[in-house]
Design a protein around this motif. Structure first.
Motif, PDB file in Angstrom:
ATOM      1  N   VAL A   1      44.422  33.782  50.871  1.00  0.00           N
ATOM      2  CA  VAL A   1      43.777  33.895  49.553  1.00  0.00           C
ATOM      3  C   VAL A   1      43.681  32.521  48.896  1.00  0.00           C
ATOM      4  CG1 VAL A   1      44.008  34.834  47.221  1.00  0.00           C
ATOM      5  CG2 VAL A   1      44.482  36.281  49.191  1.00  0.00           C
ATOM      6  N   ASN A   2      44.752  31.732  48.977  1.00  0.00           N
ATOM      7  CA  ASN A   2      44.729  30.383  48.383  1.00  0.00           C
ATOM      8  C   ASN A   2      43.734  29.470  49.099  1.00  0.00           C
ATOM      9  OD1 ASN A   2      47.439  31.567  47.619  1.00  0.00           O
ATOM     10  ND2 ASN A   2      47.397  29.712  46.356  1.00  0.00           N
ATOM     11  N   ILE A   3      43.614  29.634  50.411  1.00  0.00           N
ATOM     12  CA  ILE A   3      42.634  28.829  51.165  1.00  0.00           C
ATOM     13  C   ILE A   3      41.213  29.190  50.728  1.00  0.00           C
ATOM     14  CG2 ILE A   3      41.665  28.437  53.466  1.00  0.00           C
ATOM     15  CD1 ILE A   3      44.536  28.764  54.559  1.00  0.00           C
ATOM     16  N   GLN A   4      40.954  30.481  50.546  1.00  0.00           N
ATOM     17  CA  GLN A   4      39.620  30.902  50.094  1.00  0.00           C
ATOM     18  C   GLN A   4      39.336  30.389  48.679  1.00  0.00           C
ATOM     19  OE1 GLN A   4      38.413  35.120  51.342  1.00  0.00           O
ATOM     20  NE2 GLN A   4      40.613  35.168  51.580  1.00  0.00           N
ATOM     21  N   LEU A   5      40.333  30.455  47.810  1.00  0.00           N
ATOM     22  CA  LEU A   5      40.162  29.908  46.457  1.00  0.00           C
ATOM     23  C   LEU A   5      39.829  28.417  46.535  1.00  0.00           C
ATOM     24  CD1 LEU A   5      43.119  31.622  44.556  1.00  0.00           C
ATOM     25  CD2 LEU A   5      40.705  31.855  43.980  1.00  0.00           C
TER      26      LEU A   5
ATOM     27  N   ALA B   1      45.253  34.178  36.211  1.00  0.00           N
ATOM     28  CA  ALA B   1      43.964  34.864  36.063  1.00  0.00           C
ATOM     29  C   ALA B   1      43.995  36.220  36.761  1.00  0.00           C
ATOM     30  CB  ALA B   1      42.838  33.995  36.636  1.00  0.00           C
ATOM     31  N   SER B   2      45.197  36.746  36.936  1.00  0.00           N
ATOM     32  CA  SER B   2      45.403  38.091  37.496  1.00  0.00           C
ATOM     33  C   SER B   2      45.037  38.212  38.961  1.00  0.00           C
ATOM     34  CB  SER B   2      44.624  39.136  36.671  1.00  0.00           C
ATOM     35  OG  SER B   2      45.022  39.107  35.324  1.00  0.00           O
ATOM     36  N   VAL B   3      45.028  37.088  39.699  1.00  0.00           N
ATOM     37  CA  VAL B   3      44.891  37.160  41.158  1.00  0.00           C
ATOM     38  C   VAL B   3      46.295  37.443  41.697  1.00  0.00           C
ATOM     39  CG1 VAL B   3      44.226  35.938  43.258  1.00  0.00           C
ATOM     40  CG2 VAL B   3      42.957  35.566  41.138  1.00  0.00           C
ATOM     41  N   ALA B   4      46.539  38.693  42.069  1.00  0.00           N
ATOM     42  CA  ALA B   4      47.909  39.146  42.294  1.00  0.00           C
ATOM     43  C   ALA B   4      48.397  38.983  43.719  1.00  0.00           C
ATOM     44  CB  ALA B   4      48.039  40.612  41.886  1.00  0.00           C
TER      45      ALA B   4
ATOM     46  N   GLN C   1      32.514  44.875  39.900  1.00  0.00           N
ATOM     47  CA  GLN C   1      33.194  46.075  39.431  1.00  0.00           C
ATOM     48  C   GLN C   1      34.561  46.241  40.095  1.00  0.00           C
ATOM     49  OE1 GLN C   1      32.079  47.854  36.863  1.00  0.00           O
ATOM     50  NE2 GLN C   1      30.383  46.378  36.797  1.00  0.00           N
ATOM     51  N   ASP C   2      34.766  45.536  41.192  1.00  0.00           N
ATOM     52  CA  ASP C   2      36.065  45.555  41.864  1.00  0.00           C
ATOM     53  C   ASP C   2      36.992  44.547  41.170  1.00  0.00           C
ATOM     54  OD1 ASP C   2      37.921  46.189  43.991  1.00  0.00           O
ATOM     55  OD2 ASP C   2      37.500  44.173  44.753  1.00  0.00           O
ATOM     56  N   PHE C   3      38.071  45.029  40.590  1.00  0.00           N
ATOM     57  CA  PHE C   3      38.937  44.163  39.783  1.00  0.00           C
ATOM     58  C   PHE C   3      39.456  42.936  40.547  1.00  0.00           C
ATOM     59  CE2 PHE C   3      40.630  46.080  35.641  1.00  0.00           C
ATOM     60  CZ  PHE C   3      39.359  46.481  35.283  1.00  0.00           C
ATOM     61  N   PRO C   4      40.047  43.104  41.751  1.00  0.00           N
ATOM     62  CA  PRO C   4      40.537  41.905  42.467  1.00  0.00           C
ATOM     63  C   PRO C   4      39.433  40.887  42.730  1.00  0.00           C
ATOM     64  CG  PRO C   4      41.452  43.896  43.416  1.00  0.00           C
ATOM     65  CD  PRO C   4      40.425  44.344  42.440  1.00  0.00           C
ATOM     66  N   THR C   5      38.228  41.365  43.103  1.00  0.00           N
ATOM     67  CA  THR C   5      37.124  40.438  43.368  1.00  0.00           C
ATOM     68  C   THR C   5      36.693  39.750  42.079  1.00  0.00           C
ATOM     69  OG1 THR C   5      36.346  41.870  45.146  1.00  0.00           O
ATOM     70  CG2 THR C   5      34.778  40.260  44.284  1.00  0.00           C
ATOM     71  N   ASN C   6      36.644  40.517  40.992  1.00  0.00           N
ATOM     72  CA  ASN C   6      36.243  39.938  39.706  1.00  0.00           C
ATOM     73  C   ASN C   6      37.183  38.803  39.287  1.00  0.00           C
ATOM     74  OD1 ASN C   6      34.590  40.047  37.259  1.00  0.00           O
ATOM     75  ND2 ASN C   6      36.488  40.690  36.268  1.00  0.00           N
ATOM     76  N   PHE C   7      38.486  39.042  39.394  1.00  0.00           N
ATOM     77  CA  PHE C   7      39.445  38.002  38.985  1.00  0.00           C
ATOM     78  C   PHE C   7      39.479  36.849  39.985  1.00  0.00           C
ATOM     79  CE2 PHE C   7      41.463  41.668  36.655  1.00  0.00           C
ATOM     80  CZ  PHE C   7      41.033  41.229  35.416  1.00  0.00           C
TER      81      PHE C   7
END
Length: 228
Positions: free
Chosen positions: A22-26, A174-177, A89-95
């Motif tokens: 996830v951090n690599i994608q960010l 930013a709520s990326v959990a 509309q998908d919360f994880p994708t939005n954040f």
């Protein structure tokens, strides 16, 4: 449990590689955004138009001196919560998109200064020669200034990328959990007897990510340096 069993238990209980992914994608998406925005700002900083120079300078001053955590909280509590701007509309994708945008906007200020420093290494005579043959500012920047500027700015751009990799941990604000700092906190809360081991796992993970970037940036900086 011995050390090997503790490591095996942590990796079987938590998806640590997925957190680093996830951090690599960010990092990937934010780096693209920061490069585009930062390059445009760098050109504004050396533009012959005074208002553009002021605008570029103001952007750098504001975002370089604002804590990244504050920007993350403003994006989620202000922009998303109050202005209702939704990217998915998908919360994880939005954040995730929110965190990527904030990281890009924040690091664009540093990319801007790296590009500007690279442009300043280009001899003034080359810019004057471009103007002498009738090239306007943007074509002269695209054909003459930026190719040399990027070669001269590889080392500082590498430092910005390293900082970006480490700053992706702030995406938790930013709520990326599911990124590394959130997973690390969850691991410590439920396995407080393994704090040192958990810390070492994530520290080694970031060393593995960061060191190659530094080595490649240093190598490219030496190979592609413009001889004056």
């Amino acid at each position: 449990m011995n050390l090997f069993e503790q490591v095996q238990f942590l990796f079987s209980s938590y998806n640590i590689p997925a957190a680093f992914w996830v951090n690599i994608q960010l990092t990937f998406w934010a780096a693209i955004g920061a490069t585009v925005i930062g390059t445009a700002l760098g050109l504004m900083r050396v533009s012959p138009v005074a208002s553009l120079r002021w605008l570029g300078g103001s952007y750098v001053t504001i975002f370089r001196n604002t804590p990244l955590t504050v920007l993350m909280l403003f994006a989620t509590l202000g922009v998303w919560s109050q202005l209702k701007i939704v990217f998915s509309q998908d919360f994880p994708t939005n954040f995730f998109i929110y965190a990527s945008l904030v990281l890009a906007i924040y690091h664009a200020a540093f990319v801007c200064e790296a590009v500007r420093s690279g442009i300043n290494t280009v001899p003034l005579g080359q810019a004057e020669a471009a103007r002498a043959i009738g090239l306007p500012f943007l074509p002269a920047a695209r054909l003459v200034l930026l190719p040399q500027a990027f070669r001269g700015a590889i080392a500082p751009l590498g430092n910005v990328l390293i900082a970006l990799i480490k700053n992706t941990t702030v995406a938790a604000a930013a709520s990326v959990a599911v990124e590394t700092s959130s997973v690390m906190r969850a691991m410590i809360e439920t396995n407080s007897n393994m704090v040192f081991l958990i810390f070492m796992i994530f520290a080694i993970g970031y060393v593995i990510l960061v060191v190659p970037v530094g080595v490649v940036a240093t190598s490219l900086s030496r190979k592609l340096a413009v001889a004056r």
